[in-house]
Scaffold this active site. Structure first.
Site, short mmCIF file in Angstrom:
data_model
loop_
_atom_site.label_atom_id
_atom_site.label_comp_id
_atom_site.label_asym_id
_atom_site.label_seq_id
_atom_site.Cartn_x
_atom_site.Cartn_y
_atom_site.Cartn_z
N HIS A 112 0.94 -1.29 -0.02
CA HIS A 112 -0.12 -0.05 0.02
C HIS A 112 1.12 1.24 0.11
O HIS A 112 2.03 1.29 0.46
CB HIS A 112 -0.90 -0.08 1.28
CG HIS A 112 -1.42 1.45 1.56
ND1 HIS A 112 -0.75 2.26 2.67
CD2 HIS A 112 -2.45 2.13 1.08
CE1 HIS A 112 -1.49 3.29 2.79
NE2 HIS A 112 -2.61 3.34 1.82
N GLY A 261 -17.23 11.37 -0.32
CA GLY A 261 -16.47 10.79 -1.55
C GLY A 261 -17.01 9.65 -2.32
O GLY A 261 -18.00 9.28 -1.96
#
Length: 302
Positions: A112, A261
């Site tokens: 990540h 979002g």
């Protein structure tokens, strides 16, 4: 914040996204990234847009997502003002690239990375980001390489930076309810404006540009290792821990959801296949137990 500074960050982040997608796609050799361009019209809590790039069912990568977003809003959500209460209620701009790579082979770790920039009001700004590694079957040399690359990216900005950000990463990517780390860490920083804008921006670029150098050699070394059903089952169990962290603790996930979002982009980090098994424990003396005993512990890797 001056428009030219924001434009410079935007240009870099878009280039970073393109470079990472191209490199991962070339390494996979089978699947390419599908680009989904999206926009918000301003009638919703957020205005702006982004590019969500996703690779599926590749030769090496079961799923990889690299997301760019540039959004603005009338007021920062609670997840972004917890450390800066003076910014509550201020208009903001947020730019970032966030990525997660889930390999098919359990001997290749999940990785990540994230680099981001926030501007709140006229004068307040900060950077954040880092990267971390989540192995399923640990290899000492892979972990050392990961952390040595991270240290090399930090060292030009001060020898104290890597130990500080490594400690922050260990503390952040920790599942409190299970009392175990998510992986073997890396770098993590937030609210970062310790220098002037130019130096902070250069630092962010050093971190972002070093991600591929940290991850790709591990992928190339491990992706052809033979594996079977046992390894895939363990991979899915450990992916469950990954899901738990992202949904319970991850600030980026919380910011995205709290600010209204785009859900598909926010949840692109979740693995394609995952499982939970009641009170599962690794057998004593097994290679699975070795992950818990030797890798999911606080360690200095360099």
């Amino acid at each position: 914040m001056e428009d030219e500074a924001v434009k410079s960050v935007r240009t870099y982040l878009l280039t970073l996204q393109q470079n990472i997608c191209r490199t991962l796609s070339e390494a996979d050799g089978k699947s390419a990234f599908h680009e989904d361009h999206w926009e918000r019209d301003g009638s919703q809590p957020l205005a702006g847009g982004g590019i969500t790039s996703v690779l599926k069912e590749g030769r090496i990568f079961e799923k990889a997502g690299v997301n760019f977003s540039h959004v603005s809003g009338k007021a920062l959500p609670p997840s972004a003002t917890a450390m800066r209460p003076e910014c509550a209620g201020k208009p903001f701009e947020a730019l970032g690239v966030s990525l997660v790579v889930h390999p098919d082979n359990p001997y290749v770790p999940t990785s990540h990375a994230n680099v981001r920039f926030f501007a709140a009001g006229e004068e307040t700004w900060w950077f954040g980001g880092g990267y971390d590694l989540t192995p399923y079957y640990g290899f000492e040399e892979d972990c050392r390489h990961w952390h040595e690359t991270a240290k090399k990216a930090c060292d030009p900005f001060g020898l104290e930076i890597y130990p500080k950000l490594k400690k922050s990463c260990d503390e952040y990517f920790y599942l409190k309810h299970r009392q175990e780390p998510r992986g073997i860490g890396g770098l993590f920083f937030d609210d970062w404006n310790v220098w002037d804008f130019e130096k902070c921006f250069a630092f962010i670029q050093s971190i972002g540009n070093s991600y591929i150098d940290a991850y790709l050699p591990i992928v190339e070394k491990r992706h052809a290792m033979p594996f079977g059903e046992r390894e895939k089952i363990f991979q899915k169990l450990r992916r469950g821990r990954y899901v738990e962290f992202n949904l319970l603790y991850d600030r980026g996930t919380l910011f995205g959801l709290q600010s209204g979002g785009r859900t598909e982009s926010i949840l692109m980090s979740l693995p394609p296949e995952v499982c939970w098994d009641y009170d599962w424990q690794p057998g004593s003396g097994t290679i699975e137990a070795r992950l818990y005993e030797n890798f999911l512990v606080e360690r200095d890797w360099v």
